[in-house]
Design a protein around this motif. Structure first.
Motif, PDB file in Angstrom:
ATOM      1  N   ALA A   1       0.829  -1.205   0.000  1.00  0.00           N
ATOM      2  CA  ALA A   1       0.000   0.000   0.000  1.00  0.00           C
ATOM      3  C   ALA A   1       0.865   1.258   0.000  1.00  0.00           C
ATOM      4  N   HIS A   2       1.898   1.273   0.807  1.00  0.00           N
ATOM      5  CA  HIS A   2       2.795   2.434   0.904  1.00  0.00           C
ATOM      6  C   HIS A   2       3.488   2.690  -0.427  1.00  0.00           C
ATOM      7  N   ILE A   3       3.999   1.622  -1.035  1.00  0.00           N
ATOM      8  CA  ILE A   3       4.677   1.739  -2.330  1.00  0.00           C
ATOM      9  C   ILE A   3       3.724   2.308  -3.380  1.00  0.00           C
ATOM     10  N   GLY A   4       2.494   1.765  -3.424  1.00  0.00           N
ATOM     11  CA  GLY A   4       1.544   2.202  -4.440  1.00  0.00           C
ATOM     12  C   GLY A   4       1.138   3.652  -4.290  1.00  0.00           C
ATOM     13  N   LEU A   5       0.783   4.050  -3.075  1.00  0.00           N
ATOM     14  CA  LEU A   5       0.336   5.426  -2.870  1.00  0.00           C
ATOM     15  C   LEU A   5       1.475   6.420  -3.076  1.00  0.00           C
ATOM     16  N   THR A   6       2.687   6.024  -2.717  1.00  0.00           N
ATOM     17  CA  THR A   6       3.839   6.897  -2.959  1.00  0.00           C
ATOM     18  C   THR A   6       4.052   7.090  -4.459  1.00  0.00           C
ATOM     19  N   ALA A   7       3.975   6.002  -5.232  1.00  0.00           N
ATOM     20  CA  ALA A   7       4.159   6.095  -6.683  1.00  0.00           C
ATOM     21  C   ALA A   7       3.085   6.958  -7.330  1.00  0.00           C
ATOM     22  N   LEU A   8       1.879   6.929  -6.782  1.00  0.00           N
ATOM     23  CA  LEU A   8       0.767   7.714  -7.336  1.00  0.00           C
ATOM     24  C   LEU A   8       0.735   9.142  -6.800  1.00  0.00           C
ATOM     25  N   LYS A   9       1.724   9.480  -5.965  1.00  0.00           N
ATOM     26  CA  LYS A   9       1.892  10.842  -5.435  1.00  0.00           C
ATOM     27  C   LYS A   9       0.652  11.324  -4.675  1.00  0.00           C
ATOM     28  N   VAL A  10       0.111  10.441  -3.855  1.00  0.00           N
ATOM     29  CA  VAL A  10      -1.066  10.794  -3.065  1.00  0.00           C
ATOM     30  C   VAL A  10      -0.652  11.732  -1.933  1.00  0.00           C
ATOM     31  N   GLY A  11      -1.414  12.813  -1.770  1.00  0.00           N
ATOM     32  CA  GLY A  11      -1.080  13.778  -0.738  1.00  0.00           C
ATOM     33  C   GLY A  11      -2.249  14.653  -0.359  1.00  0.00           C
ATOM     34  N   PRO A  12      -1.994  15.711   0.386  1.00  0.00           N
ATOM     35  CA  PRO A  12      -3.059  16.572   0.897  1.00  0.00           C
ATOM     36  C   PRO A  12      -3.937  17.128  -0.225  1.00  0.00           C
ATOM     37  N   GLY A  13      -5.237  17.080   0.006  1.00  0.00           N
ATOM     38  CA  GLY A  13      -6.185  17.638  -0.943  1.00  0.00           C
ATOM     39  C   GLY A  13      -6.624  16.709  -2.044  1.00  0.00           C
ATOM     40  N   ASP A  14      -5.962  15.557  -2.205  1.00  0.00           N
ATOM     41  CA  ASP A  14      -6.344  14.608  -3.253  1.00  0.00           C
ATOM     42  C   ASP A  14      -7.626  13.872  -2.874  1.00  0.00           C
ATOM     43  N   THR A  15      -8.350  13.448  -3.903  1.00  0.00           N
ATOM     44  CA  THR A  15      -9.423  12.471  -3.740  1.00  0.00           C
ATOM     45  C   THR A  15      -8.945  11.190  -4.402  1.00  0.00           C
TER      46      THR A  15
ATOM     47  N   ALA B   1      12.960   0.528   6.367  1.00  0.00           N
ATOM     48  CA  ALA B   1      12.586   1.912   6.670  1.00  0.00           C
ATOM     49  C   ALA B   1      11.097   2.122   6.422  1.00  0.00           C
ATOM     50  N   ARG B   2      10.589   1.600   5.323  1.00  0.00           N
ATOM     51  CA  ARG B   2       9.161   1.733   5.023  1.00  0.00           C
ATOM     52  C   ARG B   2       8.323   0.977   6.058  1.00  0.00           C
ATOM     53  N   LEU B   3       8.765  -0.226   6.411  1.00  0.00           N
ATOM     54  CA  LEU B   3       8.049  -1.001   7.415  1.00  0.00           C
ATOM     55  C   LEU B   3       8.083  -0.288   8.764  1.00  0.00           C
ATOM     56  N   GLY B   4       9.207   0.317   9.094  1.00  0.00           N
ATOM     57  CA  GLY B   4       9.305   1.062  10.346  1.00  0.00           C
ATOM     58  C   GLY B   4       8.347   2.243  10.397  1.00  0.00           C
ATOM     59  N   GLU B   5       8.146   2.893   9.260  1.00  0.00           N
ATOM     60  CA  GLU B   5       7.186   4.001   9.203  1.00  0.00           C
ATOM     61  C   GLU B   5       5.770   3.510   9.483  1.00  0.00           C
ATOM     62  N   LEU B   6       5.426   2.351   8.962  1.00  0.00           N
ATOM     63  CA  LEU B   6       4.105   1.781   9.204  1.00  0.00           C
ATOM     64  C   LEU B   6       3.926   1.386  10.663  1.00  0.00           C
ATOM     65  N   VAL B   7       4.966   0.815  11.253  1.00  0.00           N
ATOM     66  CA  VAL B   7       4.906   0.459  12.676  1.00  0.00           C
ATOM     67  C   VAL B   7       4.716   1.705  13.530  1.00  0.00           C
ATOM     68  N   ALA B   8       5.425   2.785  13.185  1.00  0.00           N
ATOM     69  CA  ALA B   8       5.281   4.037  13.935  1.00  0.00           C
ATOM     70  C   ALA B   8       3.861   4.584  13.826  1.00  0.00           C
TER      71      ALA B   8
END
Length: 302
Positions: A129-143, A255-262
């Motif tokens: 999920a993290h990889i996909g949303l990062t690649a799609l540049k999901v961020g504030p204000g998006d739908t 690092a990505r997994l650690g972000e999810l754990v946090a």
């Protein structure tokens, strides 16, 4: 040790729980006694004869790509861990067993309050999920439209997108709509008429679409999202190529997994467990995942 094995490719009935040699941690590795390991659609694909990119899978093979447990052996030159540490991590195959060896850099510490089933099922779905949303540049204000929003990957994708400031529309079976509302998504039923239903709840338009379901999701997405570079799938790569959208793949990292754990520790990530099975019932776990309507994750508990 006991392990789930695929002695010949086929359906769930080919799975066996057998005694295999217990692995020994090599240079830079640790050995983990597995307490929980998630079951992913990719495990079903491996059972059926599919090989991950860059790997040739031949039976007998032990499936499983994510796990949680306790470090019980240190290999030469391994760093950062001690015997007795509670960890969660990832590797390619061999996790559906009582013990697994893994590069020490592919582990993160398990929070004391995180249930084993959640810890063992976070890495694959969460990082996907993290990889996909990062690649799609999901961020504030998006739908963002998430297909398969109540599954293992979708559950994390909905919450990540919300944490990153996006409005989320979750496509899922109607029986999971109350669950999606609890996660902060606006639910939309699957099936014919999805495009019109999404337009009705998002008159402002849809900026990105993340497909974790297949079954025509990309065809609907291209009608809703103007920028095809912001449409991606983790399941339907032939349709992605045909429609000129993104087939999402990337390397997992600690690092990505650690972000999810946090995020979980901060209370921003809910992890749903649909059911837990012993190794001896791996076939039942595969059947449940293969049904395609699981809410959250299915877990094996050695």
């Amino acid at each position: 040790m006991k392990a789930v094995t695929v002695p010949a490719f086929g359906g769930p009935e080919v799975l066996r729980t057998t005694e295999v040699p217990t692995p020994t941690a090599g240079p830079g590795e640790v050995r983990v006694r597995v307490y929980a390991a998630g079951v992913q659609p990719v495990d079903l694909a491996v059972r059926g004869g599919w090989s991950p990119p860059g790997v040739r899978v031949e039976p007998p093979v032990i499936p499983g790509n994510e796990f949680a447990g306790v470090v019980d052996q240190l290999g030469p030159g391994s760093r950062g861990w001690a015997v007795g540490d509670e960890v969660l991590g990832f590797r390619l195959l061999r996790a559906h067993a009582e013990y697994v060896t893994v590069d020490a850099a592919q582990l993160v510490a398990k929070p004391a309050g995180m249930p084993w089933e959640q810890a063992g099922s976070l890495s694959a779905s969460g990082q996907t999920a993290h990889i996909g949303l990062t690649a799609l540049k999901v961020g504030p204000g998006d739908t963002v439209l998430v297909h398969g929003a109540s599954g293992g990957v979708g559950t994390v994708a909905v919450q990540l997108a919300r944490a990153w400031g996006a409005t989320v529309i979750g496509a899922a079976s109607e029986r999971n709509h109350a669950y999606l509302r609890e996660l902060g998504a606006v639910p939309a039923p699957y099936g014919e008429g999805l495009v019109e239903r999404v337009r009705a709840v998002a008159p402002q338009g849809v900026d990105a679409a993340f497909d974790a379901a297949g079954r025509g999701a990309l065809e609907a997405s291209v009608e809703l999202v103007a920028d095809r570079d912001r449409i991606g799938t983790i399941v339907d790569y032939p349709a992605a190529e045909r429609l000129g959208v993104r087939g999402l793949r990337a390397e997992r990292t600690a690092a990505r997994l650690g972000e999810l754990v946090a995020l979980w520790e901060d209370g921003g990530l809910r992890l749903e467990i649909a059911d837990t099975f012993p190794l001896e019932r791996a076939a039942d776990a595969h059947r449940l995942v293969g049904d395609g309507h699981v809410r959250g994750k299915v877990v094996l508990a050695p």
